[in-house]
Motif scaffolding. Structure first.
Motif, PDB file in Angstrom:
ATOM      1  N   UNK A 138      36.375 -24.789 -76.501  1.00  0.00           N
ATOM      2  CA  UNK A 138      36.650 -26.021 -75.756  1.00  0.00           C
ATOM      3  C   UNK A 138      35.411 -26.861 -75.498  1.00  0.00           C
ATOM      4  N   UNK A 139      34.232 -26.246 -75.590  1.00  0.00           N
ATOM      5  CA  UNK A 139      33.008 -26.967 -75.265  1.00  0.00           C
ATOM      6  C   UNK A 139      32.696 -27.001 -73.782  1.00  0.00           C
ATOM      7  N   UNK A 140      33.481 -26.299 -72.970  1.00  0.00           N
ATOM      8  CA  UNK A 140      33.242 -26.229 -71.528  1.00  0.00           C
ATOM      9  C   UNK A 140      32.559 -24.899 -71.232  1.00  0.00           C
ATOM     10  N   UNK A 141      31.342 -24.922 -70.736  1.00  0.00           N
ATOM     11  CA  UNK A 141      30.615 -23.669 -70.574  1.00  0.00           C
ATOM     12  C   UNK A 141      31.207 -22.803 -69.466  1.00  0.00           C
ATOM     13  N   UNK A 142      30.821 -21.534 -69.484  1.00  0.00           N
ATOM     14  CA  UNK A 142      31.411 -20.560 -68.561  1.00  0.00           C
ATOM     15  C   UNK A 142      31.138 -20.913 -67.100  1.00  0.00           C
ATOM     16  N   UNK A 143      29.953 -21.451 -66.813  1.00  0.00           N
ATOM     17  CA  UNK A 143      29.620 -21.830 -65.436  1.00  0.00           C
ATOM     18  C   UNK A 143      30.590 -22.883 -64.923  1.00  0.00           C
ATOM     19  N   UNK A 144      30.893 -23.873 -65.756  1.00  0.00           N
ATOM     20  CA  UNK A 144      31.816 -24.937 -65.362  1.00  0.00           C
ATOM     21  C   UNK A 144      33.231 -24.408 -65.211  1.00  0.00           C
ATOM     22  N   UNK A 145      33.671 -23.537 -66.113  1.00  0.00           N
ATOM     23  CA  UNK A 145      35.012 -22.955 -65.998  1.00  0.00           C
ATOM     24  C   UNK A 145      35.163 -22.193 -64.683  1.00  0.00           C
TER      25      UNK A 145
ATOM     26  N   UNK B 182      26.276 -31.220 -63.257  1.00  0.00           N
ATOM     27  CA  UNK B 182      26.260 -30.362 -64.437  1.00  0.00           C
ATOM     28  C   UNK B 182      27.153 -29.140 -64.259  1.00  0.00           C
ATOM     29  N   UNK B 183      27.280 -28.666 -63.020  1.00  0.00           N
ATOM     30  CA  UNK B 183      28.113 -27.488 -62.763  1.00  0.00           C
ATOM     31  C   UNK B 183      29.599 -27.806 -62.866  1.00  0.00           C
ATOM     32  N   UNK B 184      29.967 -29.089 -62.804  1.00  0.00           N
ATOM     33  CA  UNK B 184      31.382 -29.459 -62.743  1.00  0.00           C
ATOM     34  C   UNK B 184      31.908 -30.132 -63.999  1.00  0.00           C
ATOM     35  N   UNK B 185      31.027 -30.667 -64.820  1.00  0.00           N
ATOM     36  CA  UNK B 185      31.486 -31.458 -65.961  1.00  0.00           C
ATOM     37  C   UNK B 185      30.899 -30.927 -67.266  1.00  0.00           C
TER      38      UNK B 185
END
Length: 321
Positions: A36-43, A134-137
């Motif tokens: 998805x391109x969404x990193x684990x921290x953001x998920x 950065x943590x949210x998007x």
């Protein structure tokens, strides 16, 4: 105190549970991040702070995502791409609202906040505000909605203003330090031939070049960044020794005649790997350089590299003879 046989039994049952879930199509968080391109921290932040995605958990606490979870992530990305703030997405998803035209979603306010920190040379506050976003998007959303528009606003602000050079050096230094650190750690995890990015401009710390590099690095592709122009002969030597998978040249300004009409076309003919010219120069010279692959901004450059299959790990990386 639990006995060793009981511990072994619990570990075996947990392993069986994980294998069964994977066989049914569930994905671990690392695979979801990659697809998805969404990193684990953001998920994890979406789950913890907003309840956007609530994955299944194994007995050991490992997150597992179903195909429905992945589809929901794609829907979240659709809303974020429209400029909706992440705090507003859950209500829209749960009410099954159709995608609406792009909205500001608070991005203008956040850009204003960052611009204020830059004007005050407040590195810590700048870092804290950016890290919170950065943590949210996902990175692509941040580049599209925050960083690339912010650079445009800063360029206008810096026209003839006293102290403009000071702000520029402060911000570009922060930006390069921020990106270079993350790229360094990503490179330690990525395999295969790197993508080589070279600054064709006269000034170092070109922000568009570093945005390109971070987007590529975030796609599981190692990168090498040369933040200073190279003579054509030495660029050829770099290609020979590094053997990159592709070459990205970035130029923020119009190119001089020799580079535009002789050196670039010659390099394109001799280069044995894909070559992309990115940045505003690609738009300025689009008629003269029609034979080259061109991308006017970092997002377009990333999209072109993705379409060419040049991102992610490569089993058989191209080499330069």
């Amino acid at each position: 105190m639990p006995s060793e046989p009981n511990d072994q039994l619990q570990r075996s049952e947990a392993a069986d549970q994980l294998r069964s879930a994977l066989a049914q199509g569930y994905l671990p968080i690392r695979d979801v991040a990659r697809s998805t391109g969404v990193n684990a921290v953001t998920l994890r932040a979406w789950e913890r702070r907003y309840g956007l995605i609530v994955p299944h958990r194994t007995a050991k606490g490992h997150r597992l995502y179903s195909p429905q979870h992945v589809a929901r992530i794609q829907a979240i990305l659709g809303w974020l791409g429209r400029g909706v703030a992440v705090s507003q997405v859950k209500e829209l998803l749960d009410s099954r609202q159709p995608l609406q035209p792009p909205a500001d979603g608070g991005w203008r306010q956040l850009r204003g906040e960052l611009l204020g920190h830059i004007a005050q040379l407040a590195e810590r506050r700048l870092d804290e505000s950016f890290n919170a976003a950065l943590a949210l998007y996902p990175l692509r959303t941040l580049v599209e909605r925050l960083l690339w528009p912010l650079l445009g606003e800063l360029q206008q602000r810096w026209q003839g203003q006293f102290g403009a050079r000071l702000e520029q050096v402060f911000f570009f230094s922060w930006l390069r330090s921020k990106f270079a650190t993350r790229i360094y750690h990503n490179n330690r995890q990525a395999g295969g031939a790197p993508l080589l990015l070279v600054n064709l401009g006269d000034a170092p710390m070109e922000p568009g070049l570093w945005l390109c590099a971070w987007l590529v690095s975030d796609s599981d592709c190692p990168v090498e960044v040369f933040d200073w122009p190279l003579p054509p002969a030495e660029l050829a030597l770099a290609l020979e020794q590094i053997a990159p998978r592709a070459l990205l040249l970035y130029a923020d300004q119009a190119l001089d005649g020799a580079l535009l009409r002789r050196q670039l076309p010659r390099l394109h003919q001799q280069c044995q790997i894909p070559l992309l010219l990115a940045g505003p120069a690609a738009h300025i010279h689009r008629d003269v350089l029609a034979e080259l692959a061109l991308a006017a901004d970092p997002l377009a450059a990333h999209a072109w590299l993705q379409r060419q299959g040049l991102l992610g790990p490569l089993e058989d990386s191209p080499c330069v003879n």
